[in-house]
Each structure stands twice: as C-alpha cells, then as structure tokens.
Design a protein around this motif. Structure first.
Motif, PDB file in Angstrom:
ATOM      1  N   ARG A 150       0.818  -1.215   0.000  1.00 11.47           N
ATOM      2  CA  ARG A 150       0.000   0.000   0.000  1.00 11.47           C
ATOM      3  C   ARG A 150       0.850   1.264   0.000  1.00 11.47           C
ATOM      4  O   ARG A 150       0.317   2.371   0.034  1.00 11.47           O
ATOM      5  CB  ARG A 150      -0.922   0.008   1.225  1.00 11.47           C
ATOM      6  N   ARG A 164      -5.266  -7.533   5.809  1.00 10.80           N
ATOM      7  CA  ARG A 164      -5.934  -6.430   5.110  1.00 10.80           C
ATOM      8  C   ARG A 164      -6.943  -5.726   5.995  1.00 10.80           C
ATOM      9  O   ARG A 164      -7.059  -4.490   5.983  1.00 10.80           O
ATOM     10  CB  ARG A 164      -6.594  -6.964   3.836  1.00 10.80           C
ATOM     11  N   VAL A 165      -7.674  -6.504   6.784  1.00 12.95           N
ATOM     12  CA  VAL A 165      -8.657  -5.896   7.682  1.00 12.95           C
ATOM     13  C   VAL A 165      -7.965  -5.040   8.737  1.00 12.95           C
ATOM     14  O   VAL A 165      -8.436  -3.943   9.074  1.00 12.95           O
ATOM     15  CB  VAL A 165      -9.547  -6.973   8.336  1.00 12.95           C
ATOM     16  N   GLU A 211      -7.079  -1.819   7.082  1.00 10.68           N
ATOM     17  CA  GLU A 211      -8.290  -1.028   6.863  1.00 10.68           C
ATOM     18  C   GLU A 211      -8.754  -0.394   8.160  1.00 10.68           C
ATOM     19  O   GLU A 211      -9.208   0.753   8.187  1.00 10.68           O
ATOM     20  CB  GLU A 211      -9.401  -1.912   6.294  1.00 10.68           C
ATOM     21  N   GLU A 268      -7.112   2.789   9.040  1.00 10.33           N
ATOM     22  CA  GLU A 268      -7.489   3.910   8.174  1.00 10.33           C
ATOM     23  C   GLU A 268      -8.951   4.307   8.312  1.00 10.33           C
ATOM     24  O   GLU A 268      -9.400   5.251   7.653  1.00 10.33           O
ATOM     25  CB  GLU A 268      -7.199   3.536   6.712  1.00 10.33           C
ATOM     26  N   THR A 269      -9.701   3.611   9.163  1.00 11.74           N
ATOM     27  CA  THR A 269     -11.146   3.820   9.251  1.00 11.74           C
ATOM     28  C   THR A 269     -11.522   4.345  10.624  1.00 11.74           C
ATOM     29  O   THR A 269     -11.550   3.581  11.600  1.00 11.74           O
ATOM     30  CB  THR A 269     -11.893   2.489   8.983  1.00 11.74           C
ATOM     31  N   ALA A 281     -15.684  -3.769   1.848  1.00  8.50           N
ATOM     32  CA  ALA A 281     -14.687  -3.060   2.647  1.00  8.50           C
ATOM     33  C   ALA A 281     -15.198  -2.887   4.075  1.00  8.50           C
ATOM     34  O   ALA A 281     -16.402  -2.855   4.326  1.00  8.50           O
ATOM     35  CB  ALA A 281     -14.395  -1.697   2.032  1.00  8.50           C
ATOM     36  N   LEU A 282     -14.272  -2.794   5.008  1.00 10.36           N
ATOM     37  CA  LEU A 282     -14.634  -2.645   6.408  1.00 10.36           C
ATOM     38  C   LEU A 282     -15.523  -1.428   6.628  1.00 10.36           C
ATOM     39  O   LEU A 282     -16.512  -1.489   7.369  1.00 10.36           O
ATOM     40  CB  LEU A 282     -13.371  -2.538   7.263  1.00 10.36           C
ATOM     41  N   ASN A 283     -15.179  -0.310   5.998  1.00  2.96           N
ATOM     42  CA  ASN A 283     -15.976   0.895   6.230  1.00  2.96           C
ATOM     43  C   ASN A 283     -17.404   0.748   5.712  1.00  2.96           C
ATOM     44  O   ASN A 283     -18.337   1.313   6.280  1.00  2.96           O
ATOM     45  CB  ASN A 283     -15.295   2.131   5.621  1.00  2.96           C
TER      46      ASN A 283
END
Length: 232
Positions: A24, A191-192, A195, A198-199, A219-221
C-alpha cells in the motif's frame, strides 16, 4: 508519511500485515525477536531499504520504547506459540500485550489494532486446554479497551495459510461474540487490520471476521456504515 509499527512481524499473520502495508506504500517498522528469521518478502524489503526492522525482546522496556518512538500506529500481531509451557498464553497474549500498551502510552503512540481471536474470553472452549489461551487473549483485549488509546480489536476465526483464498472469498464481519467457527486466510486478516487503521469508525470496536466464497467482497468501512452504532 505516517509510520506503522507491527509487532510479531515475522509470524504467520504479522509478516502478511507488513507485506500488505508495504504494497500500500506505507512506511513500516517491523518489530521481531532477535533470533527471528524474516520471510523472504520481508528480508528482500529490508535489503532494499523499504522496511525498517528492529530486533528486540518485547519485554525489554527501553528497547520497546525506542522501537515504537516516532510511530503513528501499531498492529499487535504477537501470539503465544504452541508449547509445553502452559503459561505461554498468559505471558504473551495478556502480559505481553499489556507491556506493548504501556509502551504506547509512554511514547505517545495512540492508534492500536490488536489481532485477537474468535471466542476470546470464553472459558468452555477446547482451545483453553492449551493454557487458557482464550482467557488470556480477553485479558489483553480488556487492558487495551481500558488504556485510553484509540483501539480496535480484530478477532479472526481459524487461520489459513492459503493466501489464494483471499482473492476468492469475502470477509464476513460481525460485532463481538456473534461468530463461533469458520476460518479465513491470514492475508485477509492483514488487510482488515490495515483497513481498521485507516477507518475512524473502527475505533473503539471489537470486530469479528471469518470469510466465505459466497460472501461478496466488502470493505470494512462499508460494513461499519451499516452496523449498529458503537455505544456512546
């Protein structure tokens, strides 16, 4: 650029967190034990100067403070390994997590994501035959919840080494104590975790995850937007 620290970075989940973070374009500091051997992808990244690796014993307070200084967030991916030492989970998943929390408080690092386990805190579970591992994980979770830090707990189900599943399956999200079984690839756990960093809506939440080939990728969000609002 913000700097993400990952403890347990040479472990099966931890190295994937580091690998995904590098993909990323994030700046990463990998914290590993002195005798750990880095997976090939991380060793190459270190040789190329793309990865900052710190080798230390996490119980060494001054060394841990130095390793976390300057970092903006931490993913705790440490975990007790199978051993004849039945106190291992208590040492690693409870007191070891508490040591990391205290280090974050000492150096002013606020954002922490902890990789825990589905069914954390349950007494009547077969995994507790191995040193009360789920009880120890819940202790670590509770200390993080009470720390005053900006935290997220990620509770994955059974962990698979098959990274190819991460391209064929979607994550099944839930709140705490809603899932009991099923598995997912470690790559999706990584990945979670990233995320979650960033959330903002992931802050102050326990998030349980498994995966399924019938679950549409989400996506988590997106899941958080539809989930029940966090208390308070």
């Amino acid at each position: 650029m913000s700097l993400v620290a990952v403890t347990g970075a040479s472990g099966k989940t931890g190295w994937r967190v580091v690998d995904e973070a590098l993909k990323r374009g994030l700046a990463v500091r990998a914290l590993v034990r002195p005798g750990s051997v880095l997976p090939a992808a991380l060793a190459e990244a270190e040789q190329q100067g793309r990865l900052d690796v710190r080798r230390l014993d996490l119980s060494a307070t001054e060394a841990l403070h130095a390793a976390l200084s300057g970092c903006d967030s931490l993913v705790i991916a440490t975990g007790a390994r199978p051993s004849v030492d039945l106190a291992g989970p208590l040492k690693v998943d409870a007191f070891g997590v508490r040591d990391q929390i205290r280090a974050c408080q000492a150096v002013g690092l606020k954002r922490v994501v902890l990789v825990s386990s589905l069914c954390a805190g349950r007494w009547q579970h077969p995994l507790n035959l191995f040193g009360l591992i789920l009880v120890s994980k819940r202790l670590g979770e509770r200390w993080l919840e009470e720390s005053g830090l900006d935290w997220t707990v990620v509770r994955p189900g059974g962990l698979s080494e098959d990274d190819s599943r991460s391209e064929r399956e979607g994550v099944v999200y839930s709140g705490p104590n809603q899932q009991e079984s099923s598995s997912l690839p470690r790559r999706l756990v990584a990945r979670v975790c990233l995320e979650a960093l960033e959330t903002p809506a992931a802050s102050g939440r326990i998030i349980e995850i498994t995966s399924s080939p019938t679950q549409e990728p989400q996506a988590l969000n997106q899941w958080l937007e539809a989930a029940i609002p966090a208390p308070g």
